[in-house]
Design an enzyme around this catalytic site. Structure first.
Site, PDB file in Angstrom:
ATOM      1  N   ARG A   1      58.378 -47.786  10.144  1.00  0.00           N
ATOM      2  CA  ARG A   1      58.701 -49.111   9.628  1.00  0.00           C
ATOM      3  C   ARG A   1      58.551 -49.090   8.110  1.00  0.00           C
ATOM      4  O   ARG A   1      57.691 -48.398   7.562  1.00  0.00           O
ATOM      5  CB  ARG A   1      57.787 -50.182  10.236  1.00  0.00           C
ATOM      6  CG  ARG A   1      58.112 -50.530  11.684  1.00  0.00           C
ATOM      7  CD  ARG A   1      59.458 -51.238  11.777  1.00  0.00           C
ATOM      8  NE  ARG A   1      59.777 -51.695  13.121  1.00  0.00           N
ATOM      9  CZ  ARG A   1      60.530 -51.025  13.981  1.00  0.00           C
ATOM     10  NH1 ARG A   1      61.009 -49.823  13.653  1.00  0.00           N
ATOM     11  NH2 ARG A   1      60.813 -51.527  15.174  1.00  0.00           N
TER      12      ARG A   1
ATOM     13  N   GLU B   1      63.880 -55.094   3.835  1.00  0.00           N
ATOM     14  CA  GLU B   1      64.991 -54.610   4.635  1.00  0.00           C
ATOM     15  C   GLU B   1      65.793 -55.797   5.161  1.00  0.00           C
ATOM     16  O   GLU B   1      65.192 -56.697   5.757  1.00  0.00           O
ATOM     17  CB  GLU B   1      64.463 -53.780   5.805  1.00  0.00           C
ATOM     18  CG  GLU B   1      65.539 -53.088   6.613  1.00  0.00           C
ATOM     19  CD  GLU B   1      64.977 -52.211   7.718  1.00  0.00           C
ATOM     20  OE1 GLU B   1      65.410 -52.389   8.878  1.00  0.00           O
ATOM     21  OE2 GLU B   1      64.097 -51.368   7.434  1.00  0.00           O
TER      22      GLU B   1
ATOM     23  N   HIS C   1      68.573 -48.104   8.767  1.00  0.00           N
ATOM     24  CA  HIS C   1      67.875 -48.334  10.041  1.00  0.00           C
ATOM     25  C   HIS C   1      68.765 -47.935  11.219  1.00  0.00           C
ATOM     26  O   HIS C   1      68.949 -48.692  12.182  1.00  0.00           O
ATOM     27  CB  HIS C   1      67.438 -49.791  10.172  1.00  0.00           C
ATOM     28  CG  HIS C   1      66.236 -49.958  11.050  1.00  0.00           C
ATOM     29  ND1 HIS C   1      65.292 -50.936  10.841  1.00  0.00           N
ATOM     30  CD2 HIS C   1      65.815 -49.288  12.167  1.00  0.00           C
ATOM     31  CE1 HIS C   1      64.345 -50.849  11.762  1.00  0.00           C
ATOM     32  NE2 HIS C   1      64.646 -49.852  12.584  1.00  0.00           N
TER      33      HIS C   1
END
Length: 326
Positions: free
Chosen positions: A241, A269, A288
């Protein structure tokens, strides 16, 4: 927690409900039922893709497989579902939904569904870095024949920070290339170091791979002090993450040319226009996508199907998220 007793549907099914004969589950897409090869016996499904209007079975739904990434305003509506007992995720990460799961409702993730996909991504970006593929792509764009020696994964010392399902899948692939893998987890066990040993392990690594879940304990783990312990030229790979890493500290190291990085996740993000990571040197960046190939959706729904069968039988559930957040 006595999951067998808590998850026995007969403890909370309303006989007056029009759906009383079967257990109601909400699935995230119209294709979900086909992906899981059909529902287990005893279930009926409605599709909830994240619309503000909930399905008509809101008063009787017991299990939800929610669509990934829905916002807090919709997640907070789980508290309105009187019969909800299980939230089964398609994702491995739980930080986006965990605060909104009502007390008494069990939260389970899709551990294992993304192991091969993430393994491929990590191996791919590590090899791209060692084989200088970003450099050669830039030279192609500039029409330059930029010959140089490349590197190899053989003999590289790889530190896996996070050694659960993902780390266990990745380690043998890396060792198959001849890398030397050292594993780190929250608690030490035979063959696996504890996270408190990181200060001594970091200076020995050529590649550091982050596979940790995001919890209160892991947020900001990779700070300036962590990065300073990494040797010059080390590659940091983040497949966990974004908020595991202090972004400003990493940008400083990249701009100084001391470290390299491959990131599938960032903080913030998505990255806003003009963010320094867009132009940072020595960086491979993907949006991602490490777990976004064609394999995980079917695997996640197969896990969900098996979970539904356990739930209906009143058996202990798999991949239950505990107080620690994993």
């Amino acid at each position: 927690m006595d999951l067998r007793a808590q998850n026995n549907p007969e403890n909370f099914r309303s006989s007056s409900s029009p759906f009383a004969e079967k257990i109601t589950v909400w699935l995230p897409t119209p294709e979900s039922e086909a992906l899981m090869g059909g529902l287990p016996e005893g279930f009926r499904a409605d599709v909830w893709t994240g619309e503000a209007e909930l399905p008509a079975s809101a008063d009787t739904v017991e299990v939800i497989v929610p669509p990934y990434g829905i916002g807090p305003d919709l997640l907070s509506r789980f508290a309105e579902l009187p019969r909800l007992r299980l939230v089964q995720l398609e994702s491995a990460g739980v930080e986006w939904i965990r605060p909104y799961v009502p007390e008494g409702v069990v939260l389970c993730n899709a551990k294992g569904a993304y192991d091969r996909a993430v393994t491929e991504w990590v191996t791919g970006v590590v090899l791209a870095h060692l084989l200088r593929l970003p450099r050669f792509e830039q030279a192609r764009r500039e029409q330059r024949w930029d010959y140089t020696h490349t590197d190899t994964l053989e003999g590289k010392r790889v530190l896996l920070v996070g050694y659960g399902s993902l780390g266990s899948a990745l380690a043998p692939v890396l060792t198959g290339f001849g890398a030397e893998v050292t594993a780190v987890a929250r608690r030490p066990r035979p063959g696996v170091h504890g996270v408190d040993e990181l200060p001594g392990l970091l200076p020995e690594a050529d590649i550091v791979v982050l596979l940790l879940p995001l919890t209160e304990a892991t947020t900001g783990l990779v700070d300036a002090a962590f990065l300073s312990r990494m040797r010059d030229g080390t590659l940091l790979v983040n497949a966990g993450r974004g908020r595991l890493v202090d972004t400003d500290a990493l940008v400083a190291e990249l701009c100084a040319g001391r470290l390299y990085a491959a990131l599938d996740v960032t903080a913030p993000e998505p990255l806003p226009t003009g963010h320094p990571l867009w132009s940072a040197p020595g960086l491979i960046l993907t949006p991602h996508t490490a777990g976004s190939n064609t394999s995980p959706p079917a695997k996640a729904m197969a896990l969900a199907k098996a979970q539904l069968a356990r739930y209906a039988a009143g058996e202990p559930l798999a991949n239950v998220i505990g107080e620690a957040g994993y």
